[in-house]
Motif scaffolding. Structure first.
Motif, PDB file in Angstrom:
ATOM      1  N   GLN A   2       5.728   8.239  -1.190  1.00  0.00           N
ATOM      2  CA  GLN A   2       4.655   7.700  -0.368  1.00  0.00           C
ATOM      3  C   GLN A   2       3.559   7.248  -1.314  1.00  0.00           C
ATOM      4  OE1 GLN A   2       3.415  10.110   2.958  1.00  0.00           O
ATOM      5  NE2 GLN A   2       1.376   9.249   2.889  1.00  0.00           N
ATOM      6  N   LEU A   3       3.184   5.979  -1.228  1.00  0.00           N
ATOM      7  CA  LEU A   3       2.170   5.406  -2.104  1.00  0.00           C
ATOM      8  C   LEU A   3       1.034   4.886  -1.247  1.00  0.00           C
ATOM      9  CD1 LEU A   3       1.151   4.419  -4.867  1.00  0.00           C
ATOM     10  CD2 LEU A   3       2.518   2.351  -4.536  1.00  0.00           C
ATOM     11  N   ASN A   4      -0.139   5.491  -1.404  1.00  0.00           N
ATOM     12  CA  ASN A   4      -1.321   5.103  -0.636  1.00  0.00           C
ATOM     13  C   ASN A   4      -1.014   4.990   0.849  1.00  0.00           C
ATOM     14  OD1 ASN A   4      -2.689   5.080  -3.028  1.00  0.00           O
ATOM     15  ND2 ASN A   4      -2.943   2.885  -3.152  1.00  0.00           N
ATOM     16  N   GLY A   5      -0.287   5.985   1.353  1.00  0.00           N
ATOM     17  CA  GLY A   5      -0.015   6.065   2.773  1.00  0.00           C
ATOM     18  C   GLY A   5       1.186   5.276   3.272  1.00  0.00           C
ATOM     19  N   GLU A   6       1.857   4.539   2.394  1.00  0.00           N
ATOM     20  CA  GLU A   6       3.019   3.751   2.790  1.00  0.00           C
ATOM     21  C   GLU A   6       4.272   4.246   2.077  1.00  0.00           C
ATOM     22  OE1 GLU A   6       2.527  -0.462   2.387  1.00  0.00           O
ATOM     23  OE2 GLU A   6       0.447  -0.381   3.063  1.00  0.00           O
ATOM     24  N   GLN A   7       5.381   4.272   2.793  1.00  0.00           N
ATOM     25  CA  GLN A   7       6.651   4.692   2.192  1.00  0.00           C
ATOM     26  C   GLN A   7       7.166   3.579   1.282  1.00  0.00           C
ATOM     27  OE1 GLN A   7       7.354   7.829   2.888  1.00  0.00           O
ATOM     28  NE2 GLN A   7       9.036   7.812   1.437  1.00  0.00           N
ATOM     29  N   LYS A   8       7.495   3.921   0.043  1.00  0.00           N
ATOM     30  CA  LYS A   8       8.015   2.970  -0.949  1.00  0.00           C
ATOM     31  C   LYS A   8       9.246   3.574  -1.616  1.00  0.00           C
ATOM     32  CE  LYS A   8       4.397   0.132  -0.838  1.00  0.00           C
ATOM     33  NZ  LYS A   8       4.424  -1.244  -0.485  1.00  0.00           N
ATOM     34  N   GLU A   9      10.065   2.706  -2.189  1.00  0.00           N
ATOM     35  CA  GLU A   9      11.218   3.171  -2.969  1.00  0.00           C
ATOM     36  C   GLU A   9      10.750   3.786  -4.281  1.00  0.00           C
ATOM     37  OE1 GLU A   9      14.680   3.209  -2.750  1.00  0.00           O
ATOM     38  OE2 GLU A   9      14.305   2.826  -0.630  1.00  0.00           O
ATOM     39  N   ALA A  10      11.313   4.929  -4.635  1.00  0.00           N
ATOM     40  CA  ALA A  10      11.087   5.523  -5.947  1.00  0.00           C
ATOM     41  C   ALA A  10      12.131   4.903  -6.863  1.00  0.00           C
ATOM     42  CB  ALA A  10      11.233   7.035  -5.882  1.00  0.00           C
ATOM     43  N   ASP A  11      11.778   3.794  -7.474  1.00  0.00           N
ATOM     44  CA  ASP A  11      12.770   2.967  -8.170  1.00  0.00           C
ATOM     45  C   ASP A  11      12.700   3.018  -9.691  1.00  0.00           C
ATOM     46  OD1 ASP A  11      10.440   1.584  -8.530  1.00  0.00           O
ATOM     47  OD2 ASP A  11      11.074  -0.214  -7.471  1.00  0.00           O
ATOM     48  N   GLY A  12      12.166   4.093 -10.238  1.00  0.00           N
ATOM     49  CA  GLY A  12      12.189   4.261 -11.687  1.00  0.00           C
ATOM     50  C   GLY A  12      10.992   3.700 -12.421  1.00  0.00           C
TER      51      GLY A  12
END
Length: 65
Positions: A2-12
């Motif tokens: 979760q980045l600044n309240g939004e779900q994002k891929e943890a892509d390396g």
């Protein structure tokens, strides 16, 4: 992640890469990782994991009203 309240891929990507992609400068931000401040010397090496919660805030200059 979760980045600044939004779900994002943890892509390396490292924290530094994420900051740069956001158009920000490392010296002008603070990073909170899972409710703890991440030391600036870890920005280049820390890669967020899938369940991490990351908040990146930018310092703003201000003046008197």
């Amino acid at each position: 992640m979760q980045l600044n309240g939004e779900q994002k891929e943890a892509d390396g990507r490292t924290i530094t890469q994420i900051i740069e992609e956001m158009g920000l400068k490392k010296v002008m931000v603070a990073v909170e990782l899972n409710e703890n401040i991440l030391p600036k010397d870890q920005y280049d090496t820390y890669v967020p994991k899938e369940n991490d919660v990351v908040e990146i805030v930018q310092f703003m200059g201000g003046g008197s009203l």
